[in-house]
Design an enzyme around this catalytic site. Structure first.
Site, PDB file in Angstrom:
ATOM      1  N   HIS A   1      -4.500  -4.125   5.869  1.00 40.84           N
ATOM      2  CA  HIS A   1      -4.032  -2.739   5.879  1.00 40.84           C
ATOM      3  C   HIS A   1      -5.089  -1.813   5.285  1.00 40.84           C
ATOM      4  O   HIS A   1      -6.005  -2.257   4.567  1.00 40.84           O
ATOM      5  CB  HIS A   1      -2.711  -2.590   5.120  1.00 40.84           C
ATOM      6  CG  HIS A   1      -2.776  -2.933   3.662  1.00 40.84           C
ATOM      7  ND1 HIS A   1      -3.292  -2.080   2.714  1.00 40.84           N
ATOM      8  CD2 HIS A   1      -2.386  -4.067   2.997  1.00 40.84           C
ATOM      9  CE1 HIS A   1      -3.220  -2.648   1.510  1.00 40.84           C
ATOM     10  NE2 HIS A   1      -2.670  -3.859   1.656  1.00 40.84           N
TER      11      HIS A   1
ATOM     12  N   CYS B   1      -3.272  -9.093  -0.143  1.00 39.68           N
ATOM     13  CA  CYS B   1      -3.606  -8.480   1.145  1.00 39.68           C
ATOM     14  C   CYS B   1      -5.109  -8.245   1.264  1.00 39.68           C
ATOM     15  O   CYS B   1      -5.859  -8.307   0.288  1.00 39.68           O
ATOM     16  CB  CYS B   1      -2.871  -7.157   1.313  1.00 39.68           C
ATOM     17  SG  CYS B   1      -1.108  -7.364   1.589  1.00 39.68           S
TER      18      CYS B   1
END
Length: 464
Positions: A419, A440
């Site tokens: 992301h 992430c």
């Protein structure tokens, strides 16, 4: 007085005399009619269909008795059948009572002249008697009640043919409802009717469904639409076909009375597809962007049909009515069916180098530094070969102690994914060791956007 005046006076007297005579005679006839019709039925009078005009009560009784004794009921049946029932066969007799007398007394004799053009009909519930057992026996002896002459009605139905599902017309048959027939004959006899049409009287058992039935036509249309489609699954070196022969076994009526697909049966089929064609993650040899050949293990990458989604997708494809070649919806998807199932469109992440690449159709379109999971806190990004599980833009990433707004979200392993991270000013290097993410892959906005816009769900992400 002149002769002419004398003649005129005499003419008037004669005319007046004639009028007087006519009025007297008319009055006499009228009064006579009043007295006559006190004991006789008015013109046009009918009792139970028997003409009783100008008859006395006694004459009417006798006349009706004679009529009843020779009474015959013609019974008209379907398909031009005709039978009869006679008075003596059912013990039909006329029994007099005071009903006729009561009718006679209620006549408006003063208005007898007005009855001449139209008359009046009366219906008595009494007057005839018959043996009910004989009537039932007679009915059962009629040809229309003999088993060898009876064809039962059949509903119109839908049958499968080579051309599809077609409506087979109903069969009317000629089977009588005994109770309704008895009641109709009984009523006809009591009313002294001369003919009885069993069909018009509603005595026949009828099909419940006719070929013009709206529901039947709707079902035919629905069944043909659902089965008039061929879905071909392409598994590279093999195919599976879903056509009418398969779909017809999945047809079912829903709660609203519409034909649809039995989701449970479709799910069984998809489950078998998974059993026959699914693969799962394995250890792979992989040539990195820097030219090094490594072995990568772990992850959830491979060919695995998403059972629920593919069941719904197959149902949707069939309901669309569009013949098509398709591949299943995969929970885990190898990029192709070749030996190298990663293919030439994928994302590559080096945890050591804190660098990410993306290849599309063999062409490098992204080469960017990233920040992966915080090593010092044990939040390391897990190695392995994963598939992009979903795409969402925008999204809110949440955890126990955070909620982050991102524009591009590509999960690859639960809450771990790629992301954008606009809160970071720097990427790469050793940031991940102490300032890394919760697992992430934090990516510069512009690079995340490129990846998001060029990647599909199921594409491989190689993390090593």
């Amino acid at each position: 007085m002149t002769k002419e005046k004398v003649k005129m006076s005499t003419g008037r007297k004669v005319l007046i005399g004639l009028i007087v005579v006519f009025v007297v005679l008319a009055l006499a006839v009228y009064v006579g009619g009043i007295f006559f019709f006190k004991t006789h039925f008015l013109p046009g009078s009918k009792i139970n269909g028997v003409d009783c005009s100008f008859k006395t009560e006694k004459q009417t009784q006798e006349y009706m008795r004679e009529e009843v004794s020779v009474y015959t009921l013609a019974i008209n049946e379907r398909d031009e059948g005709r039978e009869k029932l006679e008075a003596e066969e059912i013990g039909l007799t006329y029994e007099s009572d005071d009903s006729i007398g009561k009718i006679l007394k209620k006549q408006n004799t003063a208005a007898w002249v007005l009855s001449l053009p139209k008359g009046k009909s009366y219906q008595l519930d009494t007057g005839v008697t018959y043996d009910q057992e004989k009537l039932q026996k007679k009915l059962k002896s009629l040809n229309c009640f003999q088993e060898e002459n009876i064809t039962a009605p059949q509903d119109a139905s839908i049958q499968e043919t080579d051309a599809g599902f077609e409506i087979v017309p109903e069969v009317l048959g000629n089977q009588l409802d005994e109770e309704r027939t008895y009641e109709a004959v009984q009523k006809a006899v009591e009313n002294q009717e001369q003919e009885l049409n069993l069909e018009e009287a509603g005595c026949y058992m009828e099909p419940a469904v006719y070929q013009d039935d709206k529901t039947l036509k709707k079902h035919q249309k629905q069944m043909n639409k659902l089965t008039d489609v061929v879905i071909t699954y392409d598994f590279a070196d093999r195919t599976e076909t879903v056509d009418k022969d398969v779909i017809k076994n999945w047809l079912v009526l829903d709660k609203k009375g519409n034909y649809t697909l039995d989701e449970a049966k479709v799910a069984e089929y998809v489950n078998q597809l998974g059993y026959d064609y699914d693969t799962f993650g394995c250890t792979r040899e992989f040539v990195t962007a820097l030219g090094e050949t490594i072995r990568v293990k772990g992850g959830d990458y491979g060919w695995a049909i998403d059972q629920d989604k593919e069941t719904k997708a197959l149902i949707k494809a069939i309901k669309s009515g569009e013949t098509q070649v398709r591949e299943p919806v995969y929970a885990f998807k190898g990029w192709d069916r070749s030996t190298n199932d990663i293919g030439d469109t994928y994302v590559e992440i080096s945890l050591k180098d804190q660098r990410m690449w993306m290849y599309k159709d063999g062409q490098l379109i992204v080469d960017t530094p990233v920040v992966t999971g915080n090593h010092s806190k044990g939040w390391d990004t897990p190695a392995g070969v994963y598939a992009v599980d979903a795409k969402k833009s925008p999204a809110v990433l949440t955890g126990e102690d955070y909620a982050s707004d991102v524009t591009f979200w590509l999960p690859i392993n639960g809450n771990v994914g790629i992301h954008d991270a606009d809160w970071r000013e720097e990427f790469g290097g050793d940031l991940y060791l102490t300032e890394g993410s919760h697992g992430c892959i934090n990516t510069p906005y512009d690079q995340a956007e490129i990846i998001y816009n060029n990647i599909e769900i199921g594409a491989p992400v190689v993390v090593y």
